[in-house]
Write an enzyme that holds these catalytic residues in place. Structure first.
Site, short mmCIF file in Angstrom:
data_model
loop_
_atom_site.label_atom_id
_atom_site.label_comp_id
_atom_site.label_asym_id
_atom_site.label_seq_id
_atom_site.Cartn_x
_atom_site.Cartn_y
_atom_site.Cartn_z
N ASP A 97 0.88 -1.16 0.00
CA ASP A 97 0.00 0.00 0.00
C ASP A 97 0.94 1.23 0.00
O ASP A 97 2.13 1.09 0.28
CB ASP A 97 -0.84 -0.08 1.29
CG ASP A 97 -1.63 1.16 1.55
OD1 ASP A 97 -2.38 1.58 0.66
OD2 ASP A 97 -1.51 1.73 2.65
N ARG A 110 -11.79 8.56 -1.93
CA ARG A 110 -12.01 10.01 -1.74
C ARG A 110 -13.48 10.30 -1.43
O ARG A 110 -13.81 11.02 -0.50
CB ARG A 110 -11.57 10.74 -3.02
CG ARG A 110 -11.49 12.23 -2.85
CD ARG A 110 -11.10 12.88 -4.16
NE ARG A 110 -9.90 12.29 -4.73
CZ ARG A 110 -9.48 12.49 -5.98
NH1 ARG A 110 -10.17 13.29 -6.79
NH2 ARG A 110 -8.39 11.92 -6.44
N GLY A 163 -7.12 4.62 3.82
CA GLY A 163 -7.34 3.48 2.92
C GLY A 163 -8.65 3.53 2.16
O GLY A 163 -8.84 2.78 1.22
N ASP A 222 0.00 5.05 1.08
CA ASP A 222 -0.19 5.95 2.22
C ASP A 222 -0.15 5.17 3.53
O ASP A 222 -0.96 4.27 3.75
CB ASP A 222 -1.54 6.67 2.06
CG ASP A 222 -1.89 7.51 3.27
OD1 ASP A 222 -0.96 8.00 3.93
OD2 ASP A 222 -3.08 7.66 3.56
N ASN A 260 -3.93 9.77 -6.95
CA ASN A 260 -2.73 10.62 -7.07
C ASN A 260 -1.44 9.82 -6.85
O ASN A 260 -0.37 10.42 -6.71
CB ASN A 260 -2.79 11.75 -6.04
CG ASN A 260 -3.97 12.68 -6.28
OD1 ASN A 260 -4.02 13.36 -7.29
ND2 ASN A 260 -4.94 12.68 -5.38
N ASP A 266 -1.70 -0.59 6.16
CA ASP A 266 -1.82 0.11 7.45
C ASP A 266 -3.28 0.35 7.83
O ASP A 266 -3.54 0.85 8.92
CB ASP A 266 -1.10 1.46 7.41
CG ASP A 266 -1.84 2.45 6.51
OD1 ASP A 266 -2.14 2.08 5.36
OD2 ASP A 266 -2.14 3.56 6.97
P1 B16 Z 1 -7.07 10.20 -3.45
P2 B16 Z 1 -3.68 4.22 0.15
C1 B16 Z 1 -5.56 6.13 0.20
O1 B16 Z 1 -4.26 5.73 -0.10
C2 B16 Z 1 -5.57 6.96 1.46
O2 B16 Z 1 -5.16 6.19 2.58
C3 B16 Z 1 -6.97 7.46 1.71
O3 B16 Z 1 -7.00 8.27 2.87
C4 B16 Z 1 -7.45 8.26 0.49
O4 B16 Z 1 -8.78 8.70 0.69
C5 B16 Z 1 -7.37 7.36 -0.74
O5 B16 Z 1 -6.04 6.90 -0.92
C6 B16 Z 1 -7.80 8.10 -2.00
O6 B16 Z 1 -6.87 9.10 -2.29
O7 B16 Z 1 -8.04 11.21 -2.95
O8 B16 Z 1 -5.66 10.76 -3.63
O9 B16 Z 1 -7.54 9.47 -4.68
O10 B16 Z 1 -3.58 4.04 1.64
O11 B16 Z 1 -4.63 3.24 -0.51
O12 B16 Z 1 -2.33 4.29 -0.52
MG MG Z 2 -2.72 3.08 3.53
#
Ligand code: B16
Ligand code: MG
Length: 234
Positions: A28, A68, A65, A30, A137, A189
């Site tokens: 993963d 959005r 995780g 984030d 992103n 995480d």
């Molecule tokens: P985005 P991961 C996740 O990343 C984040 O943990 C989560 O908080 C966020 O809402 C999600 O990506 C979407 O992100 O708005 O940039 O598309 O933990 O899956 O790497």
């Molecule tokens: Mg994560």
């Protein structure tokens, strides 16, 4: 009389043992490779403030995780606000604009200490390394961190329909890596991510505090604490 508790026909053959070995590690992003959660939090808090909602760091844990849109819905639930799909789309876009602005300042030093070395040592053993992030992103983050070339396959939020806890993201990563799900171990995480990994039929290493992520096969405090020898346990 000597009792053979493990009759030889039940023991795995050398080939079966080899087949049982982990062939891919899927990470993963984030919370496992970098702390983008902080940037998500600052952007969501800015939006919440505009909506008159108090949104704390503790509540931000619930967003880890998840997608959005689901994140926005959780914040609106906290504030007791109901909006149309169109209004929600606009707000999610607004938050993302701020998030992208913040992450543009991300530096390679923000990669969690020891993680590039861990990825390299996994690859040096002939084990594939994948990335599976719900973030749309993820590409930008990987580019700014300068670690995109450390993965054999990358799956992000732009490539899937169902986000974690749905297993789709990990199943797609395994397919791209050319490895069957049962030969993969996921590093996660977030509760939603651990659930997704297990639903995909994969092993899971949770990255968090002891007592958290209890459904993972193993929990470590930091990603770099992982011992390669543990791959043989799975
Ligand atoms: P985005 P991961 C996740 O990343 C984040 O943990 C989560 O908080 C966020 O809402 C999600 O990506 C979407 O992100 O708005 O940039 O598309 O933990 O899956 O790497
Ligand atoms: Mg994560």
């Amino acid at each position: 009389m000597l009792v053979d508790r493990y009759p030889h026909q039940q023991l795995p053959t050398v080939n079966e043992q080899r087949d049982k070995m982990i062939k891919a590690c899927i990470f993963d992003l984030d919370g496992v490779i970098v702390d983008t959660a902080h940037y998500h939090f600052v952007a969501w808090q800015r939006l919440a403030r505009e909506l008159g909602i108090t949104f704390t760091e503790k509540e931000n844990e619930r967003l880890k995780g998840v997608s959005r849109m689901r994140s926005l819905e959780i914040i609106l639930e906290i504030g007791g606000i109901e909006l149309s799909e169109e209004e929600k789309e606009k707000l999610a876009l607004r938050k993302n604009g701020w998030f992208v602005e913040y992450i543009n300042a991300i530096k390679p030093e923000e990669v969690f200490s020891g993680v590039p070395e861990l990825l390299q040592s996994i690859r040096s053993k002939g084990i594939k390394v994948g990335l599976a992030s719900s973030s749309k992103n993820a590409d930008t983050v990987l580019r700014l961190l300068g670690i995109g070339n450390m993965f054999d396959a990358i799956v992000d939020g732009t490539m899937i329909v169902n986000t974690k806890p749905n297993p789709e993201i990990f199943l797609l990563a395994a397919r791209k890596l050319g490895v069957v799900p049962s030969d993969c171990v996921v590093f996660e995480d977030a509760e939603a991510g651990v659930e997704a990994a297990i639903a995909a039929g994969m092993k899971c290493v949770g990255v968090g505090l002891p007592g958290q992520l209890s459904t993972a096969n193993e929990v470590i405090r930091n990603t770099a604490d992982f011992q390669l020898a543990d791959l043989e346990k799975f």
